[in-house]
Motif scaffolding. Sequence first.
Motif, PDB file in Angstrom:
ATOM      1  N   HIS A  13      31.712  -0.636  64.605  1.00  0.00           N
ATOM      2  CA  HIS A  13      32.996  -0.815  65.260  1.00  0.00           C
ATOM      3  C   HIS A  13      34.102  -0.823  64.202  1.00  0.00           C
ATOM      4  O   HIS A  13      34.493  -1.870  63.691  1.00  0.00           O
ATOM      5  N   VAL A  14      34.605   0.341  63.873  1.00  0.00           N
ATOM      6  CA  VAL A  14      35.675   0.503  62.884  1.00  0.00           C
ATOM      7  C   VAL A  14      36.928   1.002  63.604  1.00  0.00           C
ATOM      8  O   VAL A  14      36.884   2.007  64.311  1.00  0.00           O
ATOM      9  N   GLU A  15      38.017   0.283  63.425  1.00  0.00           N
ATOM     10  CA  GLU A  15      39.247   0.634  64.113  1.00  0.00           C
ATOM     11  C   GLU A  15      40.231   1.409  63.235  1.00  0.00           C
ATOM     12  O   GLU A  15      41.088   2.126  63.754  1.00  0.00           O
ATOM     13  N   ARG A  36      34.051   6.072  68.995  1.00  0.00           N
ATOM     14  CA  ARG A  36      34.225   5.159  70.125  1.00  0.00           C
ATOM     15  C   ARG A  36      35.217   4.032  69.840  1.00  0.00           C
ATOM     16  O   ARG A  36      35.719   3.416  70.780  1.00  0.00           O
ATOM     17  N   SER A  37      35.499   3.782  68.551  1.00  0.00           N
ATOM     18  CA  SER A  37      36.349   2.628  68.233  1.00  0.00           C
ATOM     19  C   SER A  37      37.578   2.962  67.386  1.00  0.00           C
ATOM     20  O   SER A  37      38.534   2.191  67.359  1.00  0.00           O
ATOM     21  N   LEU A  38      37.571   4.090  66.714  1.00  0.00           N
ATOM     22  CA  LEU A  38      38.635   4.395  65.745  1.00  0.00           C
ATOM     23  C   LEU A  38      39.990   4.552  66.436  1.00  0.00           C
ATOM     24  O   LEU A  38      40.159   5.374  67.343  1.00  0.00           O
ATOM     25  N   GLU A  39      40.976   3.764  65.959  1.00  0.00           N
ATOM     26  CA  GLU A  39      42.323   3.800  66.518  1.00  0.00           C
ATOM     27  C   GLU A  39      43.364   4.302  65.522  1.00  0.00           C
ATOM     28  O   GLU A  39      44.385   4.851  65.932  1.00  0.00           O
ATOM     29  N   GLU A  40      43.118   4.107  64.235  1.00  0.00           N
ATOM     30  CA  GLU A  40      44.071   4.552  63.217  1.00  0.00           C
ATOM     31  C   GLU A  40      43.355   5.370  62.153  1.00  0.00           C
ATOM     32  O   GLU A  40      42.380   4.908  61.564  1.00  0.00           O
ATOM     33  N   LEU A  41      43.879   6.564  61.872  1.00  0.00           N
ATOM     34  CA  LEU A  41      43.305   7.438  60.857  1.00  0.00           C
ATOM     35  C   LEU A  41      44.436   7.914  59.945  1.00  0.00           C
ATOM     36  O   LEU A  41      45.354   8.616  60.389  1.00  0.00           O
TER      37      LEU A  41
END
Length: 517
Positions: A13-15, A36-41
């Motif tokens: 679970h990495v955001e 499934r968890s990434l929100e910021e790249l």
Amino acid sequence: MFHCIPLWRCNRHVEMIDKRHCSLVYVPDEIYRYARSLEELLLDANQLRDLPKPLFQLLKLRKLTLSDNEILRIPAEIGNFMELMELDLSRNDIQDIPESISYCKALQVADFSGNPLMRLPESFTLLKNLTCLSINDVSLQALPEDIGRLSNLVSLELRENILAMLPESLSQLHKLEELDLGNNELCSLPESIGCLISLRDLWLDGNHLTEIPAELCNIKTLLYLDVSENKLEFLPEQLGGLVSLTDLLVSQNNLEYIPESVGKLRKLSILKADQNRIAYLPESIGNCESLTELVLTENQIQILPASIGNLKKLSNLNCDRNKLTMLPKQIGGCRGLNVFCVRDNNLKRIPAELSQASELHVLDVSGNRLSYLPMSLTTLHLKALWLSENQSKPLLTFQPDEDPESGEKVLTCVLLPQQPSESGSDNLARFGGLESLVNGMADEVWDGKDMNRISSIHFMDEGEEDDDDEKGTLLRRATPHPGELKTMKKTAESVRNALDSNKNEVNNAADGVTTSV
């Protein structure tokens, strides 16, 4: 009993992933395992050229930054980012934005600056949630006619493009607070610009504007207005309607005057009107009680209004390169004045009342026609007093003298009286800058009385013998310029080295004779 979690299931679970400044030439595959968890790249400042299709399967992304890469195109799959709120693609090589951008319904902040874009897609105006849009330096030729549909825009940056006109629908952006149109090709503004009722900051510098519509002065919320580097010949008389204005920049135009209504700008803190053709300041300027900085460099002003003494908060006053012949005695009322510059004018005297500006630290009066300075200046705690552009020190040693006309005590020094300049700068050359004073040379336009006054400092002419007793005054020679001192020092060192060399040769020769004997 504790159980060991397999390594492949750790950190599932990495955001947020930050891969900025990593010299990447492609998007790392490891990123996709966190779809499934990434929100910021964050992939800024790499060497990416292509955006792979798996990247657009990161459907949870809310923030994607790809600035300072080498990206050539945005795939149509960008429309997959239904939850994306912030997108930064600035400073790449992108030529087109796909129509599918309109599917990014949640997008609030977008930056496309520094790309070779020439237009925005028609569907762009469907991004109803957009609040901040930056499209600086992209060769944009026109805005969408229906840009007013972006009704939630708060900040719109369009600096350094080639916009020649603004669409009427721009006036529908009633929430807009910041509008930057600097360095474009605008020759006029629509009257409807006055409908931007929430506007706080407006940049119009570096265009070809010849006038500002009076309707602009209806914006009661405007705090900052920059119309410098245009072709304005006048400001609207309704200028006083900008009751909230704190910063007004009108530098590098063709203005001949500042309207009287400027006195209604009670919150105005900074007024920069340098490099115009302004011949006078209105008396109402004294009503701008919040003014802290007033820059009037390179105009045609001959006299400052007496009301300027009402500006108690004024900290910086610059009137360099005007045509000032006198300063009002009320100038001393500027109690908060720190820096006062009147370089290259036609001043013959400084009013004694200037000493009442007790906070004054820097005074530049070089390039004028001053014969002396008022004695009252000794009460100031000056850190710099410039009488010549070739001064080696910010402060000089003064001594008292007497004005032969009025009999009042004054201050004088080696640089007074000043010589008028033919080229707009001081007549004291870097080498031999005091020669004109030493030889008693005077300009033809000066009155003989000013040059023939009796000074307590006397400079010796060449060949004149020391005769302190006969003169009964302090006798001294002109102090050499630092450049001359360096030359004199080098000459002295050369002579000394030559003497030392000769001495050593003589001693060696003597030692040789002794040895042979």
